[in-house]
Design an enzyme around this catalytic site. Sequence first.
Site, PDB file in Angstrom:
ATOM      1  CD  GLN A  13      23.247 -10.028   5.498  1.00 36.30           C
ATOM      2  OE1 GLN A  13      22.142  -9.461   4.837  1.00 36.30           O
ATOM      3  NE2 GLN A  13      23.894  -9.385   6.494  1.00 36.30           N
ATOM      4  CG  HIS A  65      11.507  12.373 -40.308  1.00 36.44           C
ATOM      5  ND1 HIS A  65      10.129  11.895 -40.313  1.00 36.44           N
ATOM      6  CD2 HIS A  65      12.063  11.877 -38.951  1.00 36.44           C
ATOM      7  CE1 HIS A  65       9.987  11.251 -39.091  1.00 36.44           C
ATOM      8  NE2 HIS A  65      10.838  11.484 -38.328  1.00 36.44           N
ATOM      9  CD  GLN A 111      -0.263  -1.663   3.138  1.00 37.71           C
ATOM     10  OE1 GLN A 111      -0.110  -2.550   2.174  1.00 37.71           O
ATOM     11  NE2 GLN A 111      -0.474  -1.897   4.306  1.00 37.71           N
ATOM     12  CG  ASP A 161      23.798  -5.193   6.048  1.00 39.04           C
ATOM     13  OD1 ASP A 161      23.678  -4.970   5.090  1.00 39.04           O
ATOM     14  OD2 ASP A 161      23.722  -6.117   6.760  1.00 39.04           O
ATOM     15  CD  GLU A 174      20.509  -8.100  -0.503  1.00 38.44           C
ATOM     16  OE1 GLU A 174      20.162  -7.029  -0.206  1.00 38.44           O
ATOM     17  OE2 GLU A 174      20.322  -9.308  -0.236  1.00 38.44           O
ATOM     18  CG  HIS A 175      24.626  -8.803   1.018  1.00 39.06           C
ATOM     19  ND1 HIS A 175      23.354  -8.963   1.304  1.00 39.06           N
ATOM     20  CD2 HIS A 175      24.750  -7.240   1.120  1.00 39.06           C
ATOM     21  CE1 HIS A 175      22.834  -8.034   1.511  1.00 39.06           C
ATOM     22  NE2 HIS A 175      23.502  -6.973   1.516  1.00 39.06           N
ATOM     23  CG  HIS A 220      18.227  -9.641   7.558  1.00 42.38           C
ATOM     24  ND1 HIS A 220      17.989  -7.929   7.652  1.00 42.38           N
ATOM     25  CD2 HIS A 220      19.537  -9.092   7.472  1.00 42.38           C
ATOM     26  CE1 HIS A 220      18.825  -7.225   7.693  1.00 42.38           C
ATOM     27  NE2 HIS A 220      20.056  -7.954   7.263  1.00 42.38           N
TER      28      HIS A 220
END
Length: 450
Positions: free
Chosen positions: A279, A441, A205, A382, A348-349, A282
Amino acid sequence: MTAQTAPVSFDAFRTIDLRGTHLSAAELRAAMPRSTTASFDSVASRVEDIITSVRTHGFDALSELAQRFDGVDQLHPLVPAEALTEALRSLAPDVRAALEESIDRARTFAQAQKPQDVVVDIRPGAALTQRWVPVDRVGLYVPGGLAVLASSVVMNVVPAQAAGVQSIALASPPHKDFGGMPHPVILAAAELLGIHEVYGIGGAQAIAAFAYGVPGDGSRAAIEPVDVVTGPGNIYVATAKRLVKGVVGIDAEAGTTEIAVLADDTAQPRLVAADLISQAEHDPNAASVLITPSVGLADAVRTELSVQVQATRHRERVETALAGPQSGTILVDDVEHGIAVCDAYAAEHLEIQTAQAPAVAARIRNAGAVFVGDYSPVSLGDYCAGSNHVLPTAGTAAFASGLSVFTFLRAMQVIDYSADALREVSEHVIQLAQAEDLPGHGDAVRVRFP
């Protein structure tokens, strides 16, 4: 050491043995460990419903969604200015000092990234310029679910400010325990950075409200639409960003976090295990992957996991993540094979804990961010490396970049020709226009030279 805490083999951390295989690029990508719990397709219809509800019913939809998902009664999601001021005033001095250091390092790196305009004189009187122009308004999303990512405020805001964006709005989930507002540390970080337009809106949202705006209704001030939406989040946030891409720009489809560690027998097992856990804490769906040619290291890391997981605060969450199909050890023939696997996984890492780590890191092509050697853990990135931790996940690092100043800039081309410069090339324009059956053109050039 008691029997209860004695290290045992962490069998839940599975092994994928690719030694001796000769897989094509497609086969190698298919062999990578990935989550099977949620995908864009599995949540797309629900996210579409949320987006449609926000577009159709505005603040009434946001209020209903805040009650449904967050247990919060909300008339308007805008955080009052006095709440931002109080959050910063109440922030622990040590946390403020850490945020200030993170901001300073991130700002130094972000400001250095900003490109210079380019001016080229193609011929005398024929000037081309590439101007870098910031977008007018951005919406930044900061997660606030299992982990309160105040550091993501820094990572989103600093590059936008360095790019020169003038209008910055921030959204983070509201919390019942904090009076229906985002976590106070997130509010304090926003105030520290001078961001005063902060909304208590979570999930898909929030992305919908930023992408399409929310009209005012007399008693409630409008939320103006933005040009770019950035920030990490869960599968619902990532899916919402995918669905509004094209209406607005996005940074990347940053989903649940992941780490891969390429390590050989020179690596220290306790460091590798600690980084995998860092990680995994998380999210239960976080991915932690060890890529190694060393069976001995793999066994030692598994033993270290058994010890360290028992001692970590979020043990249940970590165990779930490490036991999931998205995590495990990948055995390879050698470091060369490991580099190919790293590029197929596109983490990602990605940590490189091998002999000659800088040289190995220089050969990696697909990763959101690469962390080199024993003293560059992902947790440094991080928070305080100065790099950005909003990075592409789920293999999208093969084509997408992490958040940076470039996310908030557009390259605008400016063409400035004199009459003589146009005359010099006019016949070429006319000939190409005729070849493409677009005579208008060519006429647009002819009319300038009667």
